[in-house]
Design an enzyme around this catalytic site. Structure first.
Site, mmCIF file in Angstrom:
data_model
loop_
_atom_site.group_PDB
_atom_site.id
_atom_site.type_symbol
_atom_site.label_atom_id
_atom_site.label_comp_id
_atom_site.label_asym_id
_atom_site.label_seq_id
_atom_site.Cartn_x
_atom_site.Cartn_y
_atom_site.Cartn_z
ATOM 1 N N GLY A 53 -6.000 24.379 11.870
ATOM 2 C CA GLY A 53 -6.317 25.262 12.983
ATOM 3 C C GLY A 53 -6.967 24.498 14.115
ATOM 4 N N GLY A 55 -9.985 24.190 17.017
ATOM 5 C CA GLY A 55 -11.408 24.468 16.922
ATOM 6 C C GLY A 55 -12.165 23.426 16.132
ATOM 7 N N HIS A 56 -11.442 22.408 15.622
ATOM 8 C CA HIS A 56 -12.083 21.340 14.852
ATOM 9 C C HIS A 56 -12.048 20.008 15.592
ATOM 10 C CE1 HIS A 56 -11.933 24.244 11.731
ATOM 11 N NE2 HIS A 56 -10.641 24.138 11.530
ATOM 12 N N LYS A 104 -6.158 20.030 4.499
ATOM 13 C CA LYS A 104 -7.476 20.504 4.081
ATOM 14 C C LYS A 104 -7.279 21.694 3.148
ATOM 15 C CE LYS A 104 -9.282 21.218 8.330
ATOM 16 N NZ LYS A 104 -8.035 21.019 9.088
ATOM 17 N N ASP A 109 -3.763 26.779 5.095
ATOM 18 C CA ASP A 109 -3.186 25.455 5.342
ATOM 19 C C ASP A 109 -2.280 25.040 4.194
ATOM 20 O OD1 ASP A 109 -4.850 23.990 7.791
ATOM 21 O OD2 ASP A 109 -5.966 25.570 6.784
ATOM 22 N N HIS A 217 -15.097 26.932 9.802
ATOM 23 C CA HIS A 217 -14.317 28.014 10.394
ATOM 24 C C HIS A 217 -15.190 29.183 10.779
ATOM 25 C CE1 HIS A 217 -11.337 25.789 8.064
ATOM 26 N NE2 HIS A 217 -10.514 26.111 9.018
#
Ligand SMILES: Nc1ncnc2c1ncn2[C@@H]1O[C@H](COP(=O)(O)OP(=O)(O)O)[C@@H](O)[C@H]1O
Ligand SMILES: Nc1ncnc2c1ncn2[C@@H]1O[C@H](COP(=O)(O)OP(=O)(O)O)[C@@H](O)[C@H]1O
Ligand SMILES: [Mg+2]
Ligand SMILES: [Mg+2]
Ligand SMILES: [Mg+2]
Ligand SMILES: [Mg+2]
Lengths: 329, 219, 329, 219
Positions: A53, A55-56, A104, A109, A217
């Protein structure tokens, strides 16, 4: 995005475009902008592909380059990429030696990468390494294993260096799996995450609270407790990490102090110094340490400590040259 | 009840509206025990299907369902994408296989009741595929906790209203469960007391479909 | 520190120790830990020395290394270092060619560096370059000139590269002063700064407010307004920057999008992309862009845009090799 | 009034206490128009002087003041360090020069009133040095807006209570000024309506010293 307001649907694409523009000597968009890849591929080398995703950041795109990843697929914020992105990345970067997927350990995922691998089974040789380094969740608590957090960058660096050196698919898979017992991370949040769609935090923390064992998250962590001083925070993070690491004789300890996005360098280095002191008391002196913002959870305030007990060969892979937007040495 | 192109197109529109209406609510459920994006994820999926509704609804039902599943997989991402995608793709494939088998043996057309039994059997296989994809089972506090009872009701020829009510209660029933799959599982005991967002969206969609069938049924 | 609570008096020292430990191949503490310096000095090269209050990391210590600074002095949070620190740095790193002091234009910094220079006038040749790149304050508003903000890293990079190349003190001074009309920055805050001593913010912003024209010390900015979308924020930052830059034919525009400490990479890259689009509409295509967290204000959420119109020679200095904890190329 | 070692030591202790007491208040004033650290800065400076008080107070007054100034410069940092440091270092140097000159010409000892005149003259020079260091002048909304009137009162032989009151009012008077120096100047018009933190600390210290002199004065 989270604070810098922008239409949530296009924010990730805009941000990726900004990233690629800033590093165009190293990376470029893949077909239909479905993923980001190295500008120049090495024929005959296993393609190391990751994703997750958004945002990391800088994970994963910031680790594309010589000595690390070949491609990375980015989903929406905190949402796994879809199989078509992963398929496109495999199709474009597999130069004959197959694809190694670094995933991950989140159900989303794992399932999306798995579907992609099933769909491409006829045209690519594929192996998958699942990263599960989060010391907050032992396999006893959750039969599906631990989450993959900041330790992911260690796996990507070692596998990337080994692939560069010519390691084959089976060798890479074995390397990745061999590492899993000796890589652990643990995180603390001091302020929750502001989601892009709404200005609400996923979990709201009072000014005197902290959340121990958080992932990346914005999901709540293992437990919530009163805000402690830096020494105590370091102890709460390091103890579970040390307790879960499989011992290794002749280990080269690698330490990473990682900021979650809302915590500035001055705090990370403070935590780094206290972590070193704690580890020293437990007989551990890091052979290398990396301090910075590498695996984020949007603008969450907080940090994680990652410790990897590397073999001398693994340590050599960590030290091997790397040229990516985020790591250069 | 056989579905024609107009039915399918209408159902796609209704499902999309329902998710749009509850988007924020689903997000809030997911914030409590997950990462807060389930509403946005589902909306993205339904919007993608809606954009393709014209092309989809003219397909034979099995192909239409498989296509919907693929569109969901390729647009949702996260956990919900592969799960809803697998459900619909497997449903489509199962119906296609059934149609093929029926055509080969075909002595006579199936009556409505037989057709329902058949559909329930295909759904059972699809639900199992979802469970396999998620490596999960009943009581894990996921959308499967809605799918299993809905399939069972269908197999026992329950009326649409009955099935809809069962879905609603099943979703609510996840509130007291301890999550063993998905992000909520990281919360352990703290996951208890919150309805599962995936179960909730699954109930909403089931209710929407049942309601449509009830309205359309010859009274 | 700000959120990671630690006794305010020792937090800066602890953080510096953590920084030095993470980069010990490049940097080391100077005498009595009064400053941080390169591990290896180049005899006969002008010593480029900077410094300022803590809370701006990685500025300045993160820029110590080959091709940039020789030493940096860190004060308490948002407080200029004291003259004894600056004196010690000059005494230890002047290898004969004199010292060039790079000072951000704040009364405190200017006065402390000035006192140090007066005290050392008998034993060092010293020149000072004052950085004043903040477009929020034209000299008309404040007779003492603009503040020094993120543009400081541009000055440090160019002067560092020139010193490495053998430029003398007068040449460096001229280079630094020549740049000043062509270097401007402008910042926005979306959440105020939490001071280390207390959990109070220096200026509190509502969730729907933003502060335009902020500096890097948690001081309020030029004006406060409603939270705008990312496009509008970019416009509010870029317009004053463009208005104040002296035009230059054959310019090589350098763009820096800098995070203030509480803003994650995903947002910075989004802002970067929108900034490029804005600049393109105004006929400017950056020859290079740098996006990241370089000049912070503790954990303030927000960012600044810096634009430098460089001559071809200055651009070559920007591109010249650099090996520091923060910049490597 | 001549100061002996006990006086000096006592005054250092009192000034330190005063700053400690108002540390938060000074920080809050600085938060409003600066960066919020003025209280912490002043405390750090006074603590450093306090730690050295035994060695300082046995020095002759000029040397003691110069030493205090140096300790302040080397411990405070920021704007306040060089400003207070310059004030005290220049005071010490000025008094030393005066003593030297007096000793050279010395026909007779100065009487108290002459001594005061002399001190006021030395202070005037020191205040000018502060203004030069800060490149600032009256009305800029800084500690100079306390120093100037205090010096003027002293020059006109005002009583300690009178000087203390003058300092207090002068600090308060900065509230309505527009800042033209220091961080507050970035606020432009917005700096109006807040008392300057440096002026405030300067008034507090002046009042503490005046109070001590009043108490000690032969009544
Ligand atoms: N392993 C799994 N098996 C079955 N269902 C799952 C599994 N993991 C998650 N889910 C379902 O998916 C829902 C979450 O979907 P969503 O929020 O869209 O994805 P993500 O968790 O990736 O953010 C959960 O509420 C749950 O019903
Ligand atoms: N140029 C200047 N001239 C005179 N006084 C100044 C000047 N700049 C700042 N000051 C004084 O210093 C005070 C601020 O001190 P402090 O907060 O300790 O330092 P900083 O501003 O570096 O944080 C101001 O309130 C003002 O009285
Ligand atoms: Mg998600
Ligand atoms: Mg979710
Ligand atoms: Mg300060
Ligand atoms: Mg201040």
């Amino acid at each position: 995005m989270t604070r810098i307001l922008h239409a949530a649907e296009t924010a990730v694409a805009q941000s990726l475009a900004g990233f690629v523009a800033a590093h165009e000597e190293l990376v470029t968009f893949g077909r239909d902008d479905k993923f980001v890849r190295r500008r120049t591929l090495s024929p005959g080398k296993v393609a190391v592909i990751s994703g997750g995703g958004a945002g990391h950041e800088p994970l994963h795109c910031g680790f594309i380059g010589v000595g690390m990843l070949d491609a990375a697929c980015t989903g929406h914020v905190f949402t796994s990429p879809t199989p078509d992105q992963i398929l496109a990345a495999m199709d474009e970067t597999d130069t004959g030696a197959g694809c190694l997927l670094v995933v991950k350990n989140y159900d989303g995922d794992v399932m999306n990468f798995e579907m992609a691998a099933e769909m491409a089974a006829d045209r690519h040789r594929i192996e998958t390494v699942i990263v599960e380094d989060d010391a907050a969740y032992g396999p006893s608590v959750r039969s599906r294993g631990r989450r993959g957090v900041a330790g992911t960058m260690v796996v990507e660096k070692l596998l990337g260096a080994a692939a560069e050196r010519g390691e084959d698919l089976a060798g890479l898979k074995a390397l990745g799996e061999g590492l899993s017992g000796r890589l652990r991370s643990m995180g603390v949040a001091l302020r929750g995450v502001t989601l892009p769609d709404n200005t609400r935090e996923t979990f709201a923390l009072g000014p005197d609270e902290m959340e121990i064992g958080v992932g990346i998250h914005g999901e709540p962590g293992l437990y919530r407790t009163g805000r402690a001083g830096a020494d105590e925070i370091v102890r709460l993070l390091c103890e579970p990490v040390l307790a879960q690491l499989s011992p290794l004789t002749d280990a080269r300890p690698l330490l990473i102090v990682n900021g979650f996005g809302g915590t500035p360098p001055i705090e990370l280095h403070l935590a780094h110094n206290l972590t070193r002191a704690f580890l020293r008391q437990h007989g551990i002196v890091p052979a290398r340490a990396l301090v910075g913002t590498f695996v984020t959870s949007l603008d969450m305030a907080g940090l994680s400590v990652t410790l990897a007990l590397l073999t001398p060969e693994e340590f050599a892979l960590w030290c091997a040259p790397v040229t990516t937007p985020t790591l250069v040495w | 009840m056989p579905l024609d192109a107009a039915d399918l197109s209408a159902l796609i529109g209704l499902c999309r509206e329902e998710i749009e209406l509850h988007c924020e609510h689903l997000g809030r459920l997911d914030s409590a025990i997950g990462d807060g994006d389930h509403g946005a994820n589902m909306r993205r999926g339904l919007e993608a299907v809606y954009r393709e509704r014209d092309a989809i609804s003219v397909l034979p039902l099995p192909a239409a369902l498989e296509r919907i599943g693929l569109v969901l997989v390729m647009s949702i991402g996260g956990a919900a994408g592969p799960l809803y995608g697998t459900l619909l793709m497997e449903l489509g494939r199962g119906l296609a296989a059934r149609d093929l088998a029926a055509r080969e043996l075909a002595v006579r057309e199936l009556d409505a009741r037989e057709e329902e039994t058949d559909f329930a059997a295909v759904l059972a296989v699809a639900v199992t595929a979802v469970a396999r994809r998620g490596r999960s089972g009943p009581g894990d506090k996921t959308l499967l906790d809605v799918l299993y009872p809905v399939q069972a009701e269908l197999a026992s020829h329950a009326a649409p209203v009955r099935i809809a009510e069962c879905a609603r209660l099943a979703a609510r029933g996840t509130e007291m469960m301890l999550a063993r799959r998905g992000r909520a599982s990281y919360l352990g005991e703290r996951s208890i007391g919150h309805e599962d967002p995936g179960a909730s969206s699954c109930a909403l969609l089931t209710m929407t479909i049942c309601h449509y069938f009830k309205e359309q049924a010859p009274s």
